[in-house]
Scaffold this motif. Structure first.
Motif, PDB file in Angstrom:
ATOM      1  N   LEU A   1       2.588   4.425 -12.570  1.00 13.42           N
ATOM      2  CA  LEU A   1       2.313   2.996 -12.712  1.00 13.42           C
ATOM      3  C   LEU A   1       2.849   2.251 -11.490  1.00 13.42           C
ATOM      4  O   LEU A   1       2.196   1.358 -10.924  1.00 13.42           O
ATOM      5  N   ALA A   2       4.042   2.650 -11.055  1.00 12.45           N
ATOM      6  CA  ALA A   2       4.646   2.006  -9.896  1.00 12.45           C
ATOM      7  C   ALA A   2       3.759   2.177  -8.675  1.00 12.45           C
ATOM      8  O   ALA A   2       3.573   1.254  -7.878  1.00 12.45           O
ATOM      9  N   ARG A   3       3.197   3.372  -8.529  1.00 12.41           N
ATOM     10  CA  ARG A   3       2.310   3.602  -7.379  1.00 12.41           C
ATOM     11  C   ARG A   3       1.060   2.743  -7.458  1.00 12.41           C
ATOM     12  O   ARG A   3       0.581   2.222  -6.453  1.00 12.41           O
ATOM     13  N   LYS A   4       0.538   2.624  -8.682  1.00 13.45           N
ATOM     14  CA  LYS A   4      -0.648   1.771  -8.844  1.00 13.45           C
ATOM     15  C   LYS A   4      -0.315   0.341  -8.466  1.00 13.45           C
ATOM     16  O   LYS A   4      -1.126  -0.372  -7.872  1.00 13.45           O
TER      17      LYS A   4
ATOM     18  N   ILE B   1       1.778  -0.583  -6.206  1.00 12.11           N
ATOM     19  CA  ILE B   1       1.793  -0.702  -4.736  1.00 12.11           C
ATOM     20  C   ILE B   1       0.360  -0.878  -4.217  1.00 12.11           C
ATOM     21  O   ILE B   1       0.089  -1.734  -3.382  1.00 12.11           O
ATOM     22  N   VAL B   2      -0.564  -0.066  -4.760  1.00 14.68           N
ATOM     23  CA  VAL B   2      -1.953  -0.154  -4.289  1.00 14.68           C
ATOM     24  C   VAL B   2      -2.563  -1.505  -4.656  1.00 14.68           C
ATOM     25  O   VAL B   2      -3.171  -2.186  -3.816  1.00 14.68           O
ATOM     26  N   GLY B   3      -2.347  -1.896  -5.925  1.00 10.91           N
ATOM     27  CA  GLY B   3      -2.965  -3.141  -6.399  1.00 10.91           C
ATOM     28  C   GLY B   3      -2.360  -4.373  -5.740  1.00 10.91           C
ATOM     29  O   GLY B   3      -3.071  -5.230  -5.209  1.00 10.91           O
ATOM     30  N   GLY B   4      -1.028  -4.428  -5.755  1.00 12.12           N
ATOM     31  CA  GLY B   4      -0.352  -5.622  -5.248  1.00 12.12           C
ATOM     32  C   GLY B   4      -0.257  -5.634  -3.737  1.00 12.12           C
ATOM     33  O   GLY B   4      -0.227  -6.686  -3.116  1.00 12.12           O
ATOM     34  N   GLY B   5      -0.173  -4.441  -3.145  1.00 15.79           N
ATOM     35  CA  GLY B   5       0.047  -4.375  -1.708  1.00 15.79           C
ATOM     36  C   GLY B   5      -1.231  -4.382  -0.901  1.00 15.79           C
ATOM     37  O   GLY B   5      -1.241  -4.875   0.215  1.00 15.79           O
TER      38      GLY B   5
ATOM     39  N   ASP C   1      -2.267  12.252  -6.953  1.00 17.58           N
ATOM     40  CA  ASP C   1      -1.555  11.121  -7.557  1.00 17.58           C
ATOM     41  C   ASP C   1      -0.755  10.336  -6.515  1.00 17.58           C
ATOM     42  O   ASP C   1       0.005   9.451  -6.841  1.00 17.58           O
ATOM     43  N   GLY C   2      -0.924  10.720  -5.263  1.00 18.90           N
ATOM     44  CA  GLY C   2      -0.250   9.945  -4.223  1.00 18.90           C
ATOM     45  C   GLY C   2       1.092  10.511  -3.836  1.00 18.90           C
ATOM     46  O   GLY C   2       1.617  10.196  -2.784  1.00 18.90           O
ATOM     47  N   GLU C   3       1.657  11.372  -4.646  1.00 15.14           N
ATOM     48  CA  GLU C   3       2.940  11.949  -4.245  1.00 15.14           C
ATOM     49  C   GLU C   3       2.686  13.296  -3.581  1.00 15.14           C
ATOM     50  O   GLU C   3       1.687  13.963  -3.821  1.00 15.14           O
ATOM     51  N   ILE C   4       3.596  13.671  -2.715  1.00 10.31           N
ATOM     52  CA  ILE C   4       3.445  14.936  -2.023  1.00 10.31           C
ATOM     53  C   ILE C   4       4.519  15.875  -2.544  1.00 10.31           C
ATOM     54  O   ILE C   4       5.705  15.640  -2.337  1.00 10.31           O
ATOM     55  N   PRO C   5       4.110  16.912  -3.269  1.00  9.71           N
ATOM     56  CA  PRO C   5       5.115  17.773  -3.889  1.00  9.71           C
ATOM     57  C   PRO C   5       5.791  18.655  -2.852  1.00  9.71           C
ATOM     58  O   PRO C   5       5.175  19.090  -1.888  1.00  9.71           O
TER      59      PRO C   5
ATOM     60  N   PHE D   1       6.189  -4.513  -2.177  1.00 14.86           N
ATOM     61  CA  PHE D   1       5.790  -3.847  -3.422  1.00 14.86           C
ATOM     62  C   PHE D   1       6.427  -2.464  -3.552  1.00 14.86           C
ATOM     63  O   PHE D   1       6.695  -2.012  -4.662  1.00 14.86           O
ATOM     64  N   VAL D   2       6.678  -1.804  -2.426  1.00 17.53           N
ATOM     65  CA  VAL D   2       7.378  -0.518  -2.491  1.00 17.53           C
ATOM     66  C   VAL D   2       8.794  -0.734  -3.034  1.00 17.53           C
ATOM     67  O   VAL D   2       9.270   0.024  -3.896  1.00 17.53           O
ATOM     68  N   PHE D   3       9.448  -1.789  -2.556  1.00 15.82           N
ATOM     69  CA  PHE D   3      10.798  -2.070  -3.058  1.00 15.82           C
ATOM     70  C   PHE D   3      10.754  -2.373  -4.552  1.00 15.82           C
ATOM     71  O   PHE D   3      11.562  -1.857  -5.329  1.00 15.82           O
ATOM     72  N   ALA D   4       9.775  -3.196  -4.943  1.00 14.65           N
ATOM     73  CA  ALA D   4       9.663  -3.550  -6.354  1.00 14.65           C
ATOM     74  C   ALA D   4       9.415  -2.301  -7.192  1.00 14.65           C
ATOM     75  O   ALA D   4      10.031  -2.120  -8.251  1.00 14.65           O
ATOM     76  N   ALA D   5       8.540  -1.423  -6.697  1.00 18.13           N
ATOM     77  CA  ALA D   5       8.221  -0.213  -7.450  1.00 18.13           C
ATOM     78  C   ALA D   5       9.460   0.667  -7.604  1.00 18.13           C
ATOM     79  O   ALA D   5       9.705   1.226  -8.677  1.00 18.13           O
ATOM     80  N   THR D   6      10.259   0.760  -6.553  1.00 14.16           N
ATOM     81  CA  THR D   6      11.450   1.588  -6.621  1.00 14.16           C
ATOM     82  C   THR D   6      12.446   1.030  -7.637  1.00 14.16           C
ATOM     83  O   THR D   6      13.033   1.766  -8.436  1.00 14.16           O
TER      84      THR D   6
END
Lengths: 326, 131, 862
Positions: free
Chosen positions: A72-75, A77-81, B86-90, C367-372
């Motif tokens: 969700l956090a990644r989404k 970033i994509v949506g908001g960023g 999913d955007g992460e790199i394992p 947004f990266v900071f917020a996500a973290t």
């Protein structure tokens, strides 16, 4: 070396101006209306986005007991960023670009050439088809309901021409010509000021802009083109003599007299202007006298010398003469 | 000597590859700005911009195609072996994951550069005069 | 070399790393004999011993130089802040006479210049010098003496520039120094600005070179690019930006000073010049500069936020995208400072578009900071409070920036207090607050476990935060009400009085907050109990520091396999402390660090690091003289100083760089044996030359851009029939310099193959050819009169630029010859020749371009 000066500040409260006459928020021209609408729309967007972003940070910092999903956090970033700003900004940019040409649209006939000097404005009116300009200074007069083109340049350093109530600003360069146009739609007197730092008295380089119905403007321009009215009364006549004796005509022109100097502002109709000293003093006999008596104190490093050894009577006479140049 | 040159080429080379898309944006930007300046100052009479518009649109299409190519290559590198959806790199401590990271960064920079290129061509489309 | 116990290496058979890499878990867990360990520690301590007494100032360690650097920058910032307060007093009421116009203009010029050149950029360099080696587990920066030299230059230049305020001769044309106002200015203020700040810009570029090399080549083994701390990514991007942003300004300063000193009319419209060229060059520097300030500060946030959230950052590659993306886009924004200069609408549109596009990568960071924070377990702490404040302020500054990037709206508020508000929002939110967060966060690292007070920290925060918003939020309105910037007074009738009074009162609240902060920073903390090594429980390498302090940087250089090694590599600290990783010893008592490969950080060789020295201070002092004397038009002492500066630098290079090592290879532990010397692309020095020359080429490109600029700006450039450079002599110059370059290149090649005499002959020939080429170059333009028109002036400027480079290039060639004759350069140890050859690649390119521009281009343009 450097000229040190002290302003006699008792005089300064006399600076003309009242609320809103130099404000972007109080508009009297079509370009300024557009910019103001743009401002309100953007301000609304700003408030919404600011509250949303900071609210989000606040929530995540304080009220986030359960662990959220990383996907969700990644989404977010994509949506908001990326997505949200791309959409919002594309729309805003398209709007901004679309209104740019209007503000430099060609005029309806009248061209006003304004030349920035240290620290005043030389103003030349070029009605359509004119071969020689109508020369004035330190004040702009514009016909309402028509678009007037401004042809801007400067003498020595860079200045910027700006009447907030009517539209945006445009820099004035030595050796380059810039152009803008204004379309006032309300009669009134609005203040403009130099917006580009231009040296010691940058703060003291302003002017009044008078917008008037086209027919009034035409009448005014005809009068402005004419010679100075002869001095009326004994004091004014004495003032005219002082003017000649002191050699004022070496720098200033008063058309219809021997004074033909081109260094300083044209004074042919100086008494009819709304301000004195390029927008810094109310045009009164006292202020004229004060200005001539100590120019450098009122406007640091100004080129006009102070005539502080002039006897008081002569000074008053000179001021009266100038005030009479309607 | 050759293996030492290798360090320079692979090292800086790989890092520069992720910036290929932004470089394309930069070249596109400079071409648009330079062409407009020269066109309006030297070439046009009367300030029309039709020829300029056509030329710059062509440049933009080429630039976008190049950026898309960067993005596609980056995407392939990033998702090599089915990872990264999913955007992460394992896994992060082997050479493969480093390569995938560079691929991911390339894709992201391609997206931003493409948006940048589209933004920069907007004025040419919307303002049809040299004034 | 006859009794060399090692295999007979030669120029073509050079030592290579030997032994296992990466190390296995078994190798890492092998215990070290305690006696041996103690002996190693003693040897290291001796090698890294700090000088005492007056010699303390000769220290070059990154922690000393970084501390001086940051405290000096803080001092300059406080001075510039005092100037701001004095200006606020003047503006508090209409028609005030607290300051006169001239002094006010000096103050606002110095406030801006000092905050930008003496605080914001140097502070980034200072903090980076201070913490970067620790982030990377390195002993020190790759070129400690260069950092020290940069610091002393900065100190001398800063005092000179800022001190001018006390003598009432400070620059007074604004921090942007627009000509013709400043070229016409009487007095020495403008010269102080141009020469003093050019001097500091040189120091900035030196720091950028060092930081880039540090990040690329001095990472710990195993720290691949995808494992670097985010701060290192930002440093890399910002270093690159400095290389492309500062040189245009240096080129501009060069033209400007030529106009002021010798009346070459670059910006004088009556003789074909154009003040707009300066605006372009200044803002090509000026806008990236804003991001050069902003990115490293946001990098601090990127280090603090994972610690606060107690988890790795979400979206590592997004941050990289954001940093790189901002770095690029920031070069397409400069004209948004020039929206009112009357450029064609389409041109303005390009910059409007790019200014809007930069919002996207900037927003991603937030947004990266917020996500973290969203997925982490947030722990409340003082640094996080400052970061939150930073974002609240920065987001507002950024959003007003979005408004300002719309060109028509910009026409309305450009050069008003709206801009003053906007820029302070971006700089307080994007620089001051994150840096304050960084100070609170890293303080236990700087002071080895001591902490700053939470209570005082909260006081400082709320005072500054409230004061800031109360001072600057109303300024948006003041600007919309029509108040222009840079006015020393205003009339009572304008109704701006109450707004200004509010801003003035609030500015003193900000000052009170800074007073609390500074007191907390410097107050004695001797009784601080419970020294914790890692008080925030952070995951990055700097928190493995030694408490109490050791001077060696790190006990040994760790093997890294994760982004947050302290969280993800459990035995790391214990193993570092017991010296089980790389370079736990110093074989010959020298200061050393490891150099690794760019992408995967494979160990490459042992780099000898320089120690304390007076020569750097001397070199900085003479360099200072060479820049400062011309301010007063005292050219002979300036030339003498310049010559001594060159002698000092040569002495410094001769005695400490590219030294033939005691042995060709050395044992670095864990079974790995590495070369002790590197030449060419393996060597940090080679990278430093490459990066410096890239910056230099950018400055040169700016001068060439000037040529094209005048061509588009004016219809008679070059003027019809104007005399130009002599064609035959220009062609001869090109040929001679190409030959000089060729001789250098061939000398490097055959030198490796042991043909030393022939190589020496070629080097001597190269020096001669360079001298000849320089002579024909000068003769080609000797008849031109640069004061008459901008065209001959620009031709002569290019020639002066090239001649200076030929002088340095010739010195380099002669230096290599001398090194070879003195036996300090051999076919195996030939870094000097490699570096000078690399420099000559760039010089030859500049020479050919210059000859083409002055010889051929005028014909094509006409």
């Amino acid at each position: 070396m450097r000229v040190r000066s002290r302003l006699p500040f008792a005089l300064l409260p006399g600076l003309p101006g009242c609320t809103g006459r130099q404000s972007v928020l109080d508009t009297a021209g079509t370009d300024a209306h557009t910019l103001l609408t743009m401002f309100w729309v953007m301000l609304a967007g700003l408030v919404v986005i600011w509250v949303a972003v900071n609210g989000m940070m606040l929530v995540f910092r304080h009220l986030s007991p359960r662990r959220h999903d990383e996907a969700l956090a990644r989404k977010m970033i994509v949506g908001g960023g990326i997505m949200l700003p791309t959409v919002v900004i594309s729309a805003l940019l398209a709007w901004g670009l679309s209104v740019m040409p209007d503000q430099r649209a060609p005029g309806d006939g009248l061209r006003v050439e304004v030349i920035g000097e240290q620290w005043w404005w030389r103003v030349h009116y070029w009605p359509e088809g004119a071969e020689a300009p109508v020369v004035s200074a330190n004040e702009g007069r514009l016909p309402g309901g028509l678009r007037t083109e401004f042809d801007l340049h400067s003498d020595k350093v860079i200045h910027s021409f700006w009447v907030p109530a009517l539209g945006g600003k445009m820099d004035m360069f030595p050796g380059r010509r810039t152009m803008m146009s204004l379309h006032p739609d309300e009669a009134g007197v609005f203040r403009g000021q130099c917006a580009e730092f231009c040296g010691a008295s940058h703060a003291l380089m302003a002017f009044e802009t008078v917008t008037m119905p086209p027919e009034d403007f035409a009448a005014w321009l005809e009068h402005e083109a004419g010679p100075a009215v002869p001095p009326e009364g004994e004091v004014a006549e004495r003032g005219a003599v002082v003017f000649a004796e002191q050699g004022c005509g070496a720098c200033h022109a008063v058309r219809g007299t021997a004074a033909q100097g081109q260094v300083g502002p044209d004074l042919t109709h100086v008494g009819s202007r709304h301000s004195l000293g390029a927008g810094i003093l109310e045009p009164t006999v006292e202020n004229f006298a004060a200005w001539i008596d100590h120019t450098g104190d009122l406007k640091p490093e100004v080129e006009m010398p102070a005539y502080d050894d002039l006897p008081g009577d002569d000074l008053t006479a000179l001021a009266t003469f100038l005030m009479g140049l309607k | 000597m050759s293996d030492r040159k290798e360090e320079f080429r692979t090292g800086v080379g790989s890092l520069m590859k992720i910036t290929l898309a932004p470089w394309i944006w930069a070249f596109h930007f400079v071409i648009c700005y330079g062409a407009t300046a020269v066109w309006c100052a030297r070439l046009t009479e009367g300030g029309d911009t039709d020829t300029l518009q056509i030329a710059l649109i062509a440049v933009t299409v080429v630039a976008l195609a190049c950026i898309a190519a960067c993005g596609i290559v980056g995407k392939r590198v990033w998702t090599r072996g089915g990872f990264g959806e999913d955007g992460e790199i394992p896994g992060i401590d082997d050479e493969e994951s480093r390569t995938r990271f560079l691929g991911h960064a390339t894709v992201l920079l391609s997206i931003v550069s493409a948006i940048g290129v589209v933004f920069v061509i907007l004025p040419v489309l919307m303002i049809g005069t040299c004034r | 070399m006859s009794n060399d116990p090692f295999p007979p290496f030669t120029g073509t058979h050079r030592p290579r790393p030997e032994g296992p890499f990466p190390p296995t878990e078994e190798m890492l867990s092998e215990p070290v004999n305690p006696e041996e360990q103690a002996a190693r520690e003693a040897r290291l301590r001796e090698a890294w011993k700090e000088p005492t007494g007056i010699a303390y100032w000769t220290a070059v360690n990154n922690d000393k130089v970084g501390a001086w650097y940051s405290l000096t920058a803080l001092f300059f910032m406080l001075c510039a802040g005092v100037l701001a307060l004095l200006m606020r007093i003047q503006l508090a009421v209409p028609g005030n006479d607290f300051l006169d116009a001239d002094r006010y203009n000096q103050f606002f010029t110095m406030h801006g210049s000092a905050m930008m050149f003496l605080f914001a950029v140097p502070m980034f360099e200072a903090i980076s010098i201070l913490v970067l080696p620790a982030f990377l587990g390195a002993r020190d920066m790759p070129f400690p003496r260069l950092s020290a030299y940069g610091y002393w230059c900065f100190l001398i230049g800063g005092i000179f520039v800022l001190g001018s305020v006390l003598f009432d001769v400070a620059p007074r044309g604004g921090w942007f120094m627009y000509p013709p106002l400043t070229t016409r200015d009487q007095g020495i203020g403008s010269d102080i600005w141009l020469l003093g700040l050019s001097f500091i810009e040189v120091a900035s570029i030196a720091a950028a070179v060092e930081l880039i090399v540090g990040v690329l080549k001095c990472r710990p083994p195993g720290m691949r690019v995808n494992l670097m701390p985010l701060y290192a990514w930002y440093v890399l991007v910002v270093g690159g930006m400095i290389l492309f942003a500062f040189p245009p300004l240096i080129a501009g300063d060069f033209l400007f000073e030529m106009e002021r000193s010798f009346d070459w009319p670059f910006f004088d419209p009556t003789r074909g010049g154009d003040p707009m060229l300066w605006q372009h060059l200044f803002w090509i520097f000026g806008h990236p500069e804003v991001y050069i300030i902003f990115l490293p500060s946001i990098a601090i946030a990127a280090m603090v936020i994972p610690t606060v959230a107690q988890r790795p950052i979400v979206g590592y590659s997004w941050i990289v995208l954001s940093a790189v993306g901002v770095g690029f886009l920031s070069f397409g924004l400069w004209v948004h400072h020039m929206f009112t200069t009357g450029l064609p609408n389409i041109s303005l549109g390009f910059f409007s578009a790019a200014s809007e596009a930069v919002v996207i990568p900037t927003g991603i960071q937030i947004f990266v900071f917020a996500a973290t924070l969203m997925v982490g377990k947030v722990q409340k702490s003082l640094p996080m409070l400052w970061i939150a404040g930073a974002l609240a302020i920065f987001v507002l500054g950024g959003l007003t920036g979005v408004m300002l990037a719309i060109a028509p709206f910009n026409w309305a508020v450009h050069d008003t207090y709206f801009i003053v508000a906007h820029l302070h929002y971006t700089l307080f939110g994007g620089m001051i607050f994150p840096v304050m967060a960084g100070v609170y966060y890293f303080y236990p690292f700087f002071r080895k476990g001591k902490m700053m007070s939470v209570t005082l920290g909260r006081w400082a925060f709320w005072l500054i935060f409230i004061g800031f918003n109360a001072a600057f939020l109303p300024m948006h309105y003041t600007g919309l009400m029509g108040m222009p910037r840079r006015v020393f007074t205003y009339g009572a009738g304008m109704d701006w009085g109450w707004l200004n009074m509010l801003s003035t009162v609030a500015s003193f609240v900000i000052a009170a907050g800074f007073a609390v902060f500074v007191w907390d920073l410097i107050r004695p903390k001797r009784d601080m109990e419970g020294r914790q090594r890692n008080p925030w429980n952070a995951g990055t390498l700097e928190w493995s520091h030694d408490v109490p302090e050791e001077n060696w940087g790190v006990r040994c250089i760790p093997f890294i396999t994760s982004r947050y090694p302290l969280w993800q590599q459990p035995k790391l600290i214990e193993r570092m402390d017991s010296g089980r990783f790389y370079l736990p010893d110093t074989e010959f008592g020298h200061r050393e660090t490891l150099v690794t490969s760019v992408l995967d950080a494979r160990p490459l060789h042992i780099q000898r690091v320089t120690g304390p020295a007076w020569i750097t201070i001397l070199a900085a002092a003479f360099t200072g003289g060479a820049f400062i004397f011309p301010t007063f038009h005292w050219y002979p002492p300036a030339i003498v100083c310049g010559a001594f500066a060159i002698v000092c630098v040569l002495y410094w290079l001769w005695t400490t760089t590219a030294q033939i090592p005691d042995a060709p290879t050395g044992d670095v532990g864990l079974g790995l044996r590495l070369p002790r010397y590197a030449a060419g692309p393996d060597a940090p020095g080679w990278w430093a030359v490459w990066i410096t020359m890239l910056g230099d080429a950018t400055a040169f490109a700016s001068l060439v851009f000037g040529f094209f600029f005048y061509w588009t700006a004016s219809t008679d450039f070059p003027p019809a029939g104007a005399p130009g450079a002599d064609g035959a002599l220009t062609a001869a110059t090109a040929v001679l310099l190409a030959l000089s370059w060729g001789a250098t290149r061939v000398a490097r090649g055959i030198h490796r193959h042991d043909r030393i005499r022939a190589a020496q002959g070629l080097m001597a020939a190269a020096v001669l050819l360079t001298a000849l080429g320089g002579t024909t170059l000068v003769l080609a333009v000797i008849d031109l009169q640069p004061t008459t028109h901008v065209y001959p002036a620009l031709v002569c400027a290019l020639v002066v630029w090239l001649a200076a480079h030929l002088f340095l290039g010739g010195v380099g060639q002669a230096y290599c010859l001398a090194r070879s004759l003195a036996g300090r350069m051999t076919p195996l140890y030939d870094a000097d020749l490699c570096n000078v050859t690399l420099m000559w690649h760039f010089i030859a390119l500049q020479a050919l371009v210059t000859c083409a521009v002055i010889g051929l281009l005028p014909g094509w343009m006409a």
